[in-house]
Design an enzyme around this catalytic site. Sequence first.
Site, PDB file in Angstrom:
ATOM      1  N   GLY A 160      27.272  29.604  28.742  1.00 23.53           N
ATOM      2  CA  GLY A 160      26.516  29.507  27.428  1.00 23.53           C
ATOM      3  C   GLY A 160      26.714  30.895  26.575  1.00 23.53           C
ATOM      4  O   GLY A 160      27.574  31.450  26.577  1.00 23.53           O
ATOM      5  N   ARG A 161      25.464  31.184  25.917  1.00 30.10           N
ATOM      6  CA  ARG A 161      25.681  32.435  24.969  1.00 30.10           C
ATOM      7  C   ARG A 161      25.720  33.599  25.950  1.00 30.10           C
ATOM      8  O   ARG A 161      26.547  34.550  25.594  1.00 30.10           O
ATOM      9  CB  ARG A 161      23.988  32.522  24.448  1.00 30.10           C
ATOM     10  N   ILE A 237      22.516  37.285  36.790  1.00 36.34           N
ATOM     11  CA  ILE A 237      21.699  37.767  35.723  1.00 36.34           C
ATOM     12  C   ILE A 237      21.026  36.489  35.109  1.00 36.34           C
ATOM     13  O   ILE A 237      20.740  36.465  33.914  1.00 36.34           O
ATOM     14  CB  ILE A 237      22.656  38.411  34.359  1.00 36.34           C
ATOM     15  N   ARG A 239      18.617  33.276  36.788  1.00 36.34           N
ATOM     16  CA  ARG A 239      17.279  33.062  37.381  1.00 36.34           C
ATOM     17  C   ARG A 239      17.612  33.228  38.817  1.00 36.34           C
ATOM     18  O   ARG A 239      18.551  32.596  39.535  1.00 36.34           O
ATOM     19  CB  ARG A 239      16.730  31.576  37.034  1.00 36.34           C
ATOM     20  N   ASP A 263      19.709  41.035  39.221  1.00 32.63           N
ATOM     21  CA  ASP A 263      18.616  41.383  38.370  1.00 32.63           C
ATOM     22  C   ASP A 263      17.416  40.210  38.434  1.00 32.63           C
ATOM     23  O   ASP A 263      16.351  40.542  37.954  1.00 32.63           O
ATOM     24  CB  ASP A 263      19.116  41.233  36.699  1.00 32.63           C
ATOM     25  N   GLU A 268      10.355  36.880  42.991  1.00 35.58           N
ATOM     26  CA  GLU A 268      10.124  38.341  42.388  1.00 35.58           C
ATOM     27  C   GLU A 268       8.519  38.340  41.796  1.00 35.58           C
ATOM     28  O   GLU A 268       7.957  37.199  41.336  1.00 35.58           O
ATOM     29  CB  GLU A 268      10.942  38.467  41.190  1.00 35.58           C
ATOM     30  N   HIS A 286      14.423  42.534  37.125  1.00 31.80           N
ATOM     31  CA  HIS A 286      14.518  41.522  36.063  1.00 31.80           C
ATOM     32  C   HIS A 286      14.358  42.204  34.634  1.00 31.80           C
ATOM     33  O   HIS A 286      13.379  41.981  34.090  1.00 31.80           O
ATOM     34  CB  HIS A 286      13.279  40.573  36.354  1.00 31.80           C
TER      35      HIS A 286
END
Length: 320
Positions: A160-161, A237, A239, A263, A268, A286
């Site tokens: 994706g992006r 990076i 979820r 991350d 969390e 995160h």
Amino acid sequence: MEKCTGDDAVTDILMTGPYPDWDMGDLEAKYRVHKLWQSKDKDALLSSHAGAIRAIATRGELGASAALMAKLPQLEIVSCYGVGTDAIDLAYARANGIRVTNTPDVLTEDVADIGIGLLLAVARKIPQADAYVRDGSWRKGNMGLVTRVCGKRLGIVGMGRVGAAVAKRAAAFDCTISYFDTRKRDDLPYTFVGDLLELARDSEFLIVTLAGGESTKHIINAAVLAALGADGIVINISRGSTVDETALLAALESSAIKGAGLDVFWNEPTIDERFLKLTNVVLQPHHASGTLETRKAMGQLVRDNLAAHFGGQTLLTPVV
């Protein structure tokens, strides 16, 4: 409830968690803000103002459950500070005519930067090298050799992006780039691999940039990590839900993979303490989008979506 202009026509919004001061000030000047996280009796706050609240301003990790939205019969929009909407019940929102927005694009570049940064940190052992200098070990001899990043085979899970931005950066390192996704992207020059296990087998580095949700839960599992192998490094990076942490911890502890850069985590910020004992993992709180520039842009987009909705204009970044 926070102060506003006092005008009865002022719109009521519910906030599930705090935003930075520059966003809070603007929201409190324009709306009657109800701060759910500060309330000692959340149910009482909701029942007292249910007939007035027309919007929820939330954060990606806090979301908006169906149970919460159901308590607000006048709810029209949920504006999310963050790109991830897996904690928002989109099916409920859709079924009840509630609009949902998020903040994509503005955080893409920073998240991609951290993806490459974590890869470098794990492969080149940057945290260990820093400690090696600080604790005086260097005076006793040279540090051991590390892993090159340049020219390696890099697999991206989710094009994706963020995935595309990671690929652009990895191309500058002369990496051979392949990716797994639900479909091939004809606008990109990288190699599409429709089988995730095949991608893992053919990659030395695996960077996960998928959206969260049930469809991607634990997609990075024991089989994928085994296919990545002992020379492999996985970077997450996306979820915390996308990686099976039980399998990842077992792979890290047994050196079934070389290392990981994370991350995001399943639970969390109260992460599994076994991560803290490992030397082959680099941990981030995160914080991939945690730059001043991006956070200001995220908050502005939340506020712009709310203003567009209540002004009868087209939403800037609609999800639902």
